[in-house]
Design a protein around this motif. Structure first.
Motif, PDB file in Angstrom:
ATOM      1  N   THR B 365      -7.600  47.016 -29.596  1.00  0.00           N
ATOM      2  CA  THR B 365      -7.811  48.377 -30.075  1.00  0.00           C
ATOM      3  C   THR B 365      -6.950  49.398 -29.343  1.00  0.00           C
ATOM      4  N   SER B 366      -6.094  48.962 -28.414  1.00  0.00           N
ATOM      5  CA  SER B 366      -5.198  49.933 -27.784  1.00  0.00           C
ATOM      6  C   SER B 366      -3.743  49.510 -28.010  1.00  0.00           C
ATOM      7  N   THR B 367      -2.841  50.477 -27.879  1.00  0.00           N
ATOM      8  CA  THR B 367      -1.426  50.193 -28.141  1.00  0.00           C
ATOM      9  C   THR B 367      -0.821  49.423 -26.972  1.00  0.00           C
ATOM     10  N   ARG B 368      -0.107  48.368 -27.258  1.00  0.00           N
ATOM     11  CA  ARG B 368       0.565  47.562 -26.239  1.00  0.00           C
ATOM     12  C   ARG B 368       2.064  47.563 -26.512  1.00  0.00           C
ATOM     13  N   SER B 369       2.795  46.995 -25.571  1.00  0.00           N
ATOM     14  CA  SER B 369       4.249  46.987 -25.758  1.00  0.00           C
ATOM     15  C   SER B 369       4.637  46.169 -26.974  1.00  0.00           C
ATOM     16  N   TYR B 370       3.805  45.184 -27.307  1.00  0.00           N
ATOM     17  CA  TYR B 370       4.194  44.291 -28.389  1.00  0.00           C
ATOM     18  C   TYR B 370       3.434  44.549 -29.675  1.00  0.00           C
ATOM     19  N   SER B 371       2.448  45.438 -29.658  1.00  0.00           N
ATOM     20  CA  SER B 371       1.705  45.673 -30.898  1.00  0.00           C
ATOM     21  C   SER B 371       1.083  47.052 -30.885  1.00  0.00           C
ATOM     22  N   ARG B 372       0.845  47.594 -32.074  1.00  0.00           N
ATOM     23  CA  ARG B 372       0.169  48.875 -32.175  1.00  0.00           C
ATOM     24  C   ARG B 372      -1.335  48.657 -32.148  1.00  0.00           C
ATOM     25  N   ALA B 373      -2.073  49.744 -31.897  1.00  0.00           N
ATOM     26  CA  ALA B 373      -3.521  49.614 -31.869  1.00  0.00           C
ATOM     27  C   ALA B 373      -4.053  49.292 -33.254  1.00  0.00           C
ATOM     28  N   ARG B 374      -5.042  48.384 -33.277  1.00  0.00           N
ATOM     29  CA  ARG B 374      -5.680  48.085 -34.558  1.00  0.00           C
ATOM     30  C   ARG B 374      -6.989  48.858 -34.637  1.00  0.00           C
ATOM     31  N   PRO B 375      -7.477  49.099 -35.870  1.00  0.00           N
ATOM     32  CA  PRO B 375      -8.779  49.740 -35.988  1.00  0.00           C
ATOM     33  C   PRO B 375      -9.889  48.830 -35.459  1.00  0.00           C
ATOM     34  N   VAL B 376     -11.001  49.457 -35.072  1.00  0.00           N
ATOM     35  CA  VAL B 376     -12.092  48.698 -34.470  1.00  0.00           C
ATOM     36  C   VAL B 376     -12.575  47.591 -35.403  1.00  0.00           C
ATOM     37  N   ALA B 377     -12.653  47.903 -36.723  1.00  0.00           N
ATOM     38  CA  ALA B 377     -13.186  46.910 -37.665  1.00  0.00           C
ATOM     39  C   ALA B 377     -12.308  45.658 -37.676  1.00  0.00           C
ATOM     40  N   ALA B 378     -10.978  45.858 -37.641  1.00  0.00           N
ATOM     41  CA  ALA B 378     -10.077  44.702 -37.658  1.00  0.00           C
ATOM     42  C   ALA B 378     -10.246  43.887 -36.384  1.00  0.00           C
ATOM     43  N   ALA B 379     -10.396  44.584 -35.238  1.00  0.00           N
ATOM     44  CA  ALA B 379     -10.575  43.876 -33.971  1.00  0.00           C
ATOM     45  C   ALA B 379     -11.857  43.061 -33.992  1.00  0.00           C
ATOM     46  N   VAL B 380     -12.916  43.666 -34.545  1.00  0.00           N
ATOM     47  CA  VAL B 380     -14.191  42.948 -34.619  1.00  0.00           C
ATOM     48  C   VAL B 380     -14.042  41.689 -35.476  1.00  0.00           C
ATOM     49  N   ALA B 381     -13.345  41.826 -36.611  1.00  0.00           N
ATOM     50  CA  ALA B 381     -13.159  40.675 -37.485  1.00  0.00           C
ATOM     51  C   ALA B 381     -12.395  39.568 -36.754  1.00  0.00           C
ATOM     52  N   LEU B 383     -12.242  39.065 -33.490  1.00  0.00           N
ATOM     53  CA  LEU B 383     -13.128  38.477 -32.467  1.00  0.00           C
ATOM     54  C   LEU B 383     -14.066  37.465 -33.102  1.00  0.00           C
ATOM     55  N   GLU B 384     -14.629  37.836 -34.246  1.00  0.00           N
ATOM     56  CA  GLU B 384     -15.585  36.940 -34.893  1.00  0.00           C
ATOM     57  C   GLU B 384     -14.899  35.667 -35.376  1.00  0.00           C
ATOM     58  N   ARG B 385     -13.597  35.815 -35.758  1.00  0.00           N
ATOM     59  CA  ARG B 385     -12.870  34.627 -36.198  1.00  0.00           C
ATOM     60  C   ARG B 385     -12.675  33.652 -35.027  1.00  0.00           C
ATOM     61  N   ALA B 389     -14.284  29.184 -30.570  1.00  0.00           N
ATOM     62  CA  ALA B 389     -13.109  28.488 -30.044  1.00  0.00           C
ATOM     63  C   ALA B 389     -12.644  29.144 -28.737  1.00  0.00           C
ATOM     64  N   HIS B 390     -12.399  30.484 -28.803  1.00  0.00           N
ATOM     65  CA  HIS B 390     -11.948  31.182 -27.605  1.00  0.00           C
ATOM     66  C   HIS B 390     -13.105  31.854 -26.875  1.00  0.00           C
ATOM     67  N   PHE B 391     -13.941  32.544 -27.649  1.00  0.00           N
ATOM     68  CA  PHE B 391     -14.943  33.412 -27.036  1.00  0.00           C
ATOM     69  C   PHE B 391     -16.341  32.860 -27.266  1.00  0.00           C
ATOM     70  N   ASP B 392     -17.238  33.245 -26.368  1.00  0.00           N
ATOM     71  CA  ASP B 392     -18.644  32.884 -26.516  1.00  0.00           C
ATOM     72  C   ASP B 392     -19.240  33.705 -27.659  1.00  0.00           C
ATOM     73  N   PRO B 393     -19.768  33.053 -28.711  1.00  0.00           N
ATOM     74  CA  PRO B 393     -20.294  33.815 -29.852  1.00  0.00           C
ATOM     75  C   PRO B 393     -21.393  34.791 -29.450  1.00  0.00           C
ATOM     76  N   ARG B 394     -22.164  34.441 -28.395  1.00  0.00           N
ATOM     77  CA  ARG B 394     -23.252  35.335 -27.983  1.00  0.00           C
ATOM     78  C   ARG B 394     -22.684  36.682 -27.537  1.00  0.00           C
ATOM     79  N   MET B 395     -21.605  36.642 -26.747  1.00  0.00           N
ATOM     80  CA  MET B 395     -21.008  37.876 -26.235  1.00  0.00           C
ATOM     81  C   MET B 395     -20.377  38.673 -27.376  1.00  0.00           C
ATOM     82  N   VAL B 396     -19.725  37.948 -28.298  1.00  0.00           N
ATOM     83  CA  VAL B 396     -19.093  38.641 -29.424  1.00  0.00           C
ATOM     84  C   VAL B 396     -20.159  39.364 -30.246  1.00  0.00           C
ATOM     85  N   THR B 397     -21.261  38.639 -30.536  1.00  0.00           N
ATOM     86  CA  THR B 397     -22.329  39.263 -31.320  1.00  0.00           C
ATOM     87  C   THR B 397     -22.870  40.499 -30.611  1.00  0.00           C
ATOM     88  N   ALA B 398     -23.058  40.366 -29.299  1.00  0.00           N
ATOM     89  CA  ALA B 398     -23.611  41.504 -28.564  1.00  0.00           C
ATOM     90  C   ALA B 398     -22.670  42.702 -28.634  1.00  0.00           C
TER      91      ALA B 398
END
Lengths: 426, 434
Positions: B365-381, B383-385, B389-398
């Motif tokens: 959700t913030s601008t980096r050297s290699y990418s522009r900031a994405r909207p929160v909804a896209a970031a959430v999607a 994360l859920e994807r 595999a990468h993240f603990d689903p419990r933390m993502v849900t929270a």
């Protein structure tokens, strides 16, 4: 060492004589003895494990002093004598020290010797005169002032005793240690004295009920002091971490800041610095290389002592700017900034940091003759780079290996080796 | 807070009027004037010493006054100290009136209760333990009055909604006033004893020392926080594009931890874990951190050392607790494909899993050297994807739940100009590293 034996021997003699006298005469006023004994034992149980703390068991100290100065219980004159005071305090302190001896965390013998001698002093000053009815005709306020005077004298003796013990144990000079002890009297020491006097008076007025109520403010002080000590320890750990940033970033060799700080503290003590000055010196020594974080090209092996003076001064100014950002005492930033100035213009702490840093850099990879040659280099130091008195003090400190080596962290081979515990003073 | 609403002015005036009413019977009551004067001077001196360093009124002398003097006289004790105290913010007059009137009313209430329960005789006769009952009741009364008046002021200024104005005030003031009440009792008992007022003064010494040490504690704590901030700023300088990243990750970690129902202490540790998670980047050459375009495998390997560098730096800081593990493991992935150790599943410490999610969320959700900031909804999607595999689903849900409920509005304070500015060269380019 003989002074240490003298103190311990005197304390043992006083304790044995009191014990014998009390066994011969029997306990007078058992209720009072029991109540004060419990209070002192509880106070000792909550003693800090930190050996550097000046008043490790404030509640125990206040309880013992008030028992030594106890003249009456709810208006009825008390019967106990000085020997009984020492006996009760000794037994209670021993009982309260059992867990400490068991876990082996805190030095108990020195603590007990101090307690027995100070309480014995106060009791011998007060109890014989009181039991002879010397103060019976005194006005109440004058009596309160008398107690305060006895307590003040006792604290002075206690400070001298503590400084002497610390001097024997560590080999640091006696004068600054005594000054530090006396300064400690103004803080928690005064609270302990006041509580001791208040409890003795309050028990005389209101009976033993006063004990639990009247030790509460002192408990409050104890809690505050402990929280303060905890945050200071945490803060110090954070400063050490910040100082390690230069090592992680590859600007300086591992453990350099540690060694400069430990050696710098020893030199600072030798030159008579105390309390806050030592803290400033330690923090400045830990962070003295932090300016190198702002350099484009790292100095080879982080050895700043070999650079031209102007370059050294520039790095020092950069470091001072970083230190100012960290919110530490502004005095630390001044020391870091001026560590490369000509020594007549420097504050003492900056002179110490400069000389010790140069010694550390010159001696570290120079083989077995390194330390001697480094000292020789510093002595010959051109154009007043290194203050002569600091270099002489450094030589003195290095000449007493038992005083330094145990406190200097061993040279570490890799970043992930654990750092051995090294000296703290506050 | 220089603007004070008219309601608050009116409220302060009303409280001052009430306090003045308590003083009306003073001329008719037999008052020990010398004791009143002595207590007033003492209180003013103590306030001068203690208040300057820490906030809060110094109650032992006030409560001793309540136990020794008639109510209307006791209410007079706090007044001079408040009227002559320095005021930091304008307007000065209503503030001074409030500071005088509030303790005056509280002390008056305490003295009334103490008198009604027969405490004066108990103090004079030092009749323990019966003296404790009126003293306890008086301290409680003092607390109640203070709380009521404080809540009223909070409601009148409109800082807090009316319903919540009184919440938590009583519990907070009860313990300090109780301790101060006991100290006041000691003063009163010794004052009335044959040993007289000088011995009563001794009671104040431990209280003053305690207040002084407490103020020092606060100063040291503030300095400590500044030092932690300096560590974070040092990272931010090196890694220009991530300015504020550390602090935002700290806030996101707190969001997740609160959502999972962790206790306050652990939440605080997680905030530090988030703030300091990238501190090891101090050991990575700036050239690599700021490089545009793809990294070579060698460069990637060097950057991937930063969790270990970070752990090496902070492992001596004991208060960080499990935050140190979070710093070491925040790049581990649930399927074991992360670094530095390739831990999988529950081998990864819980706090590290939280920081990993927070880190990824803020990176997206913030601008980096290699990418522009994405909207929160896209970031959430995204994360859920990757959950499972990468993240603990419990933390993502929270995190998703917390963001949906209250939105994502990170406030960053570390955007001030950072250190290194006095030098003409950029504070970067630390050159080649190990």
């Amino acid at each position: 060492m003989t002074v240490l034996r003298l103190i311990h021997g005197t304390a043992a003699l006083v304790a044995a004589a009191s014990l014998a006298l009390t066994l011969w005469n029997g306990l007078a006023d058992r209720g009072d003895a029991l109540a004060f004994g419990v209070l002192i034992a509880v106070g000792e149980l909550t003693r800090w494990s930190d050996a550097q703390a000046r008043q490790a068991a404030p509640l125990g100290a206040a309880g013992s002093l008030s028992y030594a100065l106890l003249g009456a219980d709810a208006g009825r004159p008390s019967q106990h004598d000085a020997a009984q005071v020492v006996t009760v305090v000794l037994v209670a302190a021993l009982l309260g020290a059992v867990p400490h001896i068991w876990s082996g965390t805190a030095p108990t013998v020195d603590h007990l010797a101090r307690r027995v001698l100070t309480v014995g002093f106060a009791a011998v000053c007060f109890q014989p005169l009181y039991n002879r009815g010397f103060f019976a005709s005194w006005d109440g306020s004058a009596y309160a002032l008398l107690l305060l005077t006895v307590l003040a004298l006792t604290s002075l003796c206690g400070a001298v005793l503590a400084a002497a013990l610390a001097h024997c144990r560590t080999g640091w000079p006696f004068g600054p240690l005594l000054r530090e002890e006396l300064r400690g009297l103004l803080g928690i020491g005064s609270a302990v004295c006041a509580t001791g006097a208040v409890m003795a008076l309050a028990v005389a007025v209101a009976g033993l009920w006063a004990l639990p109520v009247f030790c509460l403010p002192l408990l409050l002080v104890q809690v505050s002091v402990r929280r303060y000590a905890a945050i200071r320890a945490t803060y110090r750990q954070t400063i050490v971490s910040l100082a390690r940033a230069t090592e992680i970033a590859g600007c300086t060799p591992a453990g350099h800041a540690h060694r400069v700080a430990a050696l710098g503290l020893a030199v600072g003590r030798d030159l008579g610095l105390t309390g806050p000055e030592l803290t400033v010196l330690e923090y400045a020594a830990l962070m003295h290389d932090i300016g190198q974080l702002s350099l484009v090209d790292p100095v080879p092996a982080g050895a700043t002592a070999a650079l031209p003076a102007a370059e050294q001064r520039r790095i020092a100014l950069l470091g001072g700017a970083v230190v100012r950002q960290t919110g530490v005492d502004p005095g630390v930033a001044v020391v870091v900034e001026r560590q490369a100035d000509p020594c007549p213009e420097q504050p003492l702490a900056a002179r110490i940091v400069r000389a010790v840093n140069a010694y550390e850099e010159k001696s570290r990879d120079a083989g077995p003759e390194g330390p001697l040659r480094a000292l020789e280099d510093l002595r010959l130091g051109t154009s007043g780079d290194y203050a002569p008195e600091v270099v002489e003090s450094l030589a003195r400190v290095l000449a007493q290996p038992w005083a330094v080596r145990e406190r200097l962290p061993a040279r570490r081979t890799g970043l992930s080796d654990p750092a051995p515990g090294w000296v703290t003073h506050g | 807070m220089d603007v004070v609403p008219a309601r608050a002015h009116g409220y302060a005036a009303a409280v001052a009027l009430l306090a003045a009413l308590t003083l009306v019977p003073l001329p008719a009551t037999p008052t020990p004037w010398s004791a009143l004067a002595l207590l007033t001077v003492l209180h003013t001196a103590c306030e001068h010493v203690v208040r300057r360093r820490s906030c809060g009124t110094f109650y032992p002398v006030l409560l001793a006054g309540a136990f020794l003097l008639p109510p209307s006289a006791a209410a007079l004790v706090p007044v001079p100290a408040a009227l002559f105290s320095p005021v930091e913010h304008r307007p000065a007059l209503p503030r001074r009136l409030w500071r005088a009137a509030q303790p005056a009313l509280a002390v008056w209430g305490a003295a009334r209760v103490h008198e009604a329960l027969g405490g004066k005789d108990a103090v004079t006769g030092s009749d323990f333990p019966h003296v404790l009952l009126p003293v306890g009741a008086a301290a409680l009364a003092c607390c109640l009055v203070l709380t009521a008046l404080d809540g009223g002021l909070r409601a009148a200024t409109g800082l807090v909604p009316l319903r919540r104005a009184w919440r938590g005030l009583l519990a907070r003031s009860l313990a300090p006033v109780a301790v101060h009440g006991l100290a006041g009792l000691m003063m009163a008992v010794l004052w009335r004893s044959p040993y007289g007022p000088p011995s009563a003064l001794l009671v104040l010494l431990p209280m003053c020392v305690s207040g002084w040490v407490f103020a020092q504690y606060h100063r040291e704590r503030a300095a400590h926080q500044a030092t932690i901030r300096a560590l974070v700023q040092a990272v931010d300088i090196k890694d220009g594009y991530t300015r504020g990243h550390s602090e935002r990750v700290g806030q996101a970690s707190v969001l997740i931890a609160r959502e999972l129902g962790m206790d306050d202490e652990r939440v605080e540790v997680l905030r530090f874990a988030g703030i300091l998670h990238d501190v090891g980047k101090l050991g990575v050459p700036t050239r690599l951190l700021r490089k545009d375009g793809p990294l070579t495998p060698e460069e990637r390997r060097i950057i991937e050392l930063h969790p270990e560098y970070g752990h090496e730096m902070v492992r001596g800081i004991s208060f960080l607790g499990e935050a140190r593990a979070a710093i070491l493991h925040h790049h581990e992935r649930l399927d074991g494909s992360g670094y530095p150790y390739g831990l999988a599943g529950s081998q990864i410490p819980e706090c590290a899993r939280i920081v990993a999610v927070a880190d990824a969320f803020d990176a997206m959700t913030s601008t980096r050297s290699y990418s522009r900031a994405r909207p929160v909804a896209a970031a959430v999607a995204e994360l859920e994807r990757c959950a499972g595999a990468h993240f603990d689903p419990r933390m993502v849900t929270a995190l998703v739940r917390a963001v949906r409920r209250s939105g994502w509005h990170p406030a960053v304070t570390a955007d001030e100009p950072a250190y290194g500015t006095p030098s003409s060269e950029p504070a970067s380019g630390t050159g080649a590293r190990r």
